[in-house]
Design a protein around this motif. Structure first.
Motif, PDB file in Angstrom:
ATOM      1  N   THR A  81      96.759  13.898  41.673  1.00 39.14           N
ATOM      2  CA  THR A  81      95.316  13.640  41.596  1.00 39.14           C
ATOM      3  C   THR A  81      94.563  14.930  41.844  1.00 39.14           C
ATOM      4  N   PRO A  82      93.901  15.480  40.826  1.00 34.53           N
ATOM      5  CA  PRO A  82      93.078  16.673  41.067  1.00 34.53           C
ATOM      6  C   PRO A  82      91.921  16.330  42.009  1.00 34.53           C
ATOM      7  N   THR A  83      91.635  17.230  42.932  1.00 34.25           N
ATOM      8  CA  THR A  83      90.557  16.972  43.885  1.00 34.25           C
ATOM      9  C   THR A  83      89.513  18.074  43.841  1.00 34.25           C
ATOM     10  N   VAL A  84      88.353  17.738  44.369  1.00 34.74           N
ATOM     11  CA  VAL A  84      87.258  18.698  44.489  1.00 34.74           C
ATOM     12  C   VAL A  84      86.769  18.673  45.936  1.00 34.74           C
ATOM     13  N   PRO A  85      86.262  19.808  46.435  1.00 31.93           N
ATOM     14  CA  PRO A  85      85.732  19.806  47.794  1.00 31.93           C
ATOM     15  C   PRO A  85      84.369  19.103  47.831  1.00 31.93           C
ATOM     16  N   ARG A 101      88.167  16.632  50.738  1.00 29.68           N
ATOM     17  CA  ARG A 101      88.526  16.724  49.324  1.00 29.68           C
ATOM     18  C   ARG A 101      88.632  15.320  48.770  1.00 29.68           C
ATOM     19  N   HIS A 102      88.076  15.126  47.589  1.00 30.24           N
ATOM     20  CA  HIS A 102      88.095  13.817  46.939  1.00 30.24           C
ATOM     21  C   HIS A 102      88.503  13.971  45.484  1.00 30.24           C
ATOM     22  N   ALA A 103      89.085  12.924  44.965  1.00 25.68           N
ATOM     23  CA  ALA A 103      89.516  12.947  43.564  1.00 25.68           C
ATOM     24  C   ALA A 103      88.312  13.160  42.664  1.00 25.68           C
ATOM     25  N   SER A 104      88.484  14.018  41.681  1.00 25.42           N
ATOM     26  CA  SER A 104      87.374  14.336  40.788  1.00 25.42           C
ATOM     27  C   SER A 104      86.973  13.136  39.954  1.00 25.42           C
ATOM     28  N   ASP A 106      94.814   8.897  44.938  1.00 32.13           N
ATOM     29  CA  ASP A 106      96.223   8.544  44.965  1.00 32.13           C
ATOM     30  C   ASP A 106      96.730   8.871  46.364  1.00 32.13           C
ATOM     31  N   LEU A 107      97.285   7.890  47.055  1.00 35.15           N
ATOM     32  CA  LEU A 107      97.729   8.081  48.428  1.00 35.15           C
ATOM     33  C   LEU A 107      98.717   9.235  48.548  1.00 35.15           C
ATOM     34  N   THR A 108      99.715   9.262  47.695  1.00 39.53           N
ATOM     35  CA  THR A 108     100.737  10.304  47.791  1.00 39.53           C
ATOM     36  C   THR A 108     100.139  11.684  47.565  1.00 39.53           C
ATOM     37  N   ALA A 109      99.228  11.800  46.631  1.00 39.26           N
ATOM     38  CA  ALA A 109      98.572  13.091  46.383  1.00 39.26           C
ATOM     39  C   ALA A 109      97.756  13.512  47.599  1.00 39.26           C
ATOM     40  N   ALA A 110      97.016  12.582  48.190  1.00 42.06           N
ATOM     41  CA  ALA A 110      96.208  12.912  49.367  1.00 42.06           C
ATOM     42  C   ALA A 110      97.098  13.378  50.523  1.00 42.06           C
ATOM     43  N   LEU A 111      98.212  12.705  50.737  1.00 48.71           N
ATOM     44  CA  LEU A 111      99.124  13.094  51.813  1.00 48.71           C
ATOM     45  C   LEU A 111      99.780  14.443  51.518  1.00 48.71           C
TER      46      LEU A 111
END
Length: 199
Positions: free
Chosen positions: A109-113, A127-130, A135-140
């Protein structure tokens, strides 16, 4: 006392600590089933939007457990030349596999600040998904990357008290164990060993 722990560091450490001593000489896994993962996410509401309603499925469980194995392998690397947690010592992922697994998960999951600035607080960035879907795994994985590349990694230690399998962040120069009860167990074990060798 050290600076407060960054949220990413706390999240990464908490994920690793879902493997723990079971109180009977074995190892317990707080993520042994989807219900355990659901409960863990709800206890960590910063992981995904609407965490209080989030429910894990078997795919989520597999992905998070695979990520946790990578994180614990990288923790073992971070504490070298000291020994890794006894829970990991015989089943560590090879370093290239752990890095690939972590980086692949972070890229899901690409994120943005996003800047937050409450009236009574300092500015903070999350950071949050654009696209708005986390996605839980991406955030972790992204939290793990932030921790492993940040200054708190230098304080990471494996607790080597009898039966302990935890990693912890060293808070003061003389700290050897993750918590006082582990220090007590280690001292008792040393006392019994000394007594046994003199008899």
């Amino acid at each position: 006392m050290s600076d407060p722990l960054a949220p990413e560091a706390r999240l990464c450490l908490d994920l690793a600590l879902t493997v723990r001593h079971d109180g009977h000489g074995g190892v317990a896994d707080d993520l042994s089933d989807a219900a355990g993962l659901t409960a863990w996410v709800r206890d960590h509401p910063e992981t995904v939007p609407d965490a209080h309603r989030w429910v894990a499925d078997e795919d989520d469980l597999t992905a998070v457990r695979e990520l946790r194995a990578a994180v614990r392998a990288l923790f073992a690397r971070a504490v070298r030349p000291a020994e890794p947690s006894p829970a990991d010592a015989t089943r560590l992922l090879p370093l290239p596999d752990a890095l690939a697994r972590l980086n692949d998960a972070a890229a899901r999951t690409p994120t943005v600040p996003v800047l937050h600035w409450d009236d009574d607080a300092e500015p903070a960035v999350s950071r949050h998904a654009s696209d708005g879907s986390e996605d839980l795994t991406a955030a972790l994985a992204q939290a793990a990357i932030a921790f492993l590349s940040g200054p708190d990694r230098q304080r990471l230690r494996a607790c080597h008290a009898p039966r302990c399998v935890r990693y912890f962040l060293k808070e003061h120069p003389r700290q050897e164990w993750c918590k006082p009860s582990c220090g007590n167990r280690a001292r008792v074990a040393r006392h019994h060993e000394r007594h046994r060798s003199t008899v």
